[in-house]
Design an enzyme around this catalytic site. Sequence first.
Site, PDB file in Angstrom:
ATOM      1  N   GLU A  68      39.890  28.627 -34.742  1.00 27.28           N
ATOM      2  CA  GLU A  68      40.465  29.571 -33.793  1.00 27.28           C
ATOM      3  C   GLU A  68      41.977  29.400 -33.679  1.00 27.28           C
ATOM      4  OE1 GLU A  68      39.798  31.088 -29.209  1.00 27.28           O
ATOM      5  OE2 GLU A  68      38.527  29.517 -30.020  1.00 27.28           O
ATOM      6  N   ARG A  71      27.721  13.717 -35.842  1.00 32.24           N
ATOM      7  CA  ARG A  71      26.315  13.769 -35.418  1.00 32.24           C
ATOM      8  C   ARG A  71      25.378  14.148 -36.563  1.00 32.24           C
ATOM      9  NH1 ARG A  71      29.371  15.653 -31.187  1.00 32.24           N
ATOM     10  NH2 ARG A  71      29.070  17.770 -31.928  1.00 32.24           N
TER      11      ARG A  71
END
Length: 174
Positions: free
Chosen positions: A98, A61
């Site tokens: 993560e 994006r």
Amino acid sequence: MNKELLKENLREIADFPIPGILFYDVTTLFKNAECLRALIDELYELYKDKGITKVVGIESRGFILGAAVAARLGAGFIMARKPGKLPAEVIEETYAKEYGTDTIQIHKDAICEDDVVLLHDDLLATGGTMAATHRLVQSCGVKKAYVNFVIELKDLEGRKAFPENVDITTLLQL
């Protein structure tokens, strides 16, 4: 800039990509001509006097506004991509996520020490991808690197991923 116009046209999608996540979909900003124009105009105004020579857009994006703003600024556009997407010799930066690691790459010949670079992406959440891209660009010895996002999710404190001296701007803070 009309931040209310942007907020009114920003789509929120609950439980995407996983349950418990509220996803902010910027594609609705891009499909609205008035919003798209406002975003490009605002980014141009923020950076028109900074001497930007290259704009780096983060996959995918970040390519949309990054390329549009580069054209408006009279700068080149560079794609920062995931491994295996760029055809020529690359340099890369690996960063922790993560669960595991990821890598971001640019072409080795994309940026040089004479460049003033604007790094752009749609969303600042935890900051990992952009912080890695910033380190990658800095490793090229650029004169200056600016960082920009359309949206910043303040509660996630993504700015902490960057050194304090990094110039970061966001258009909307949510």
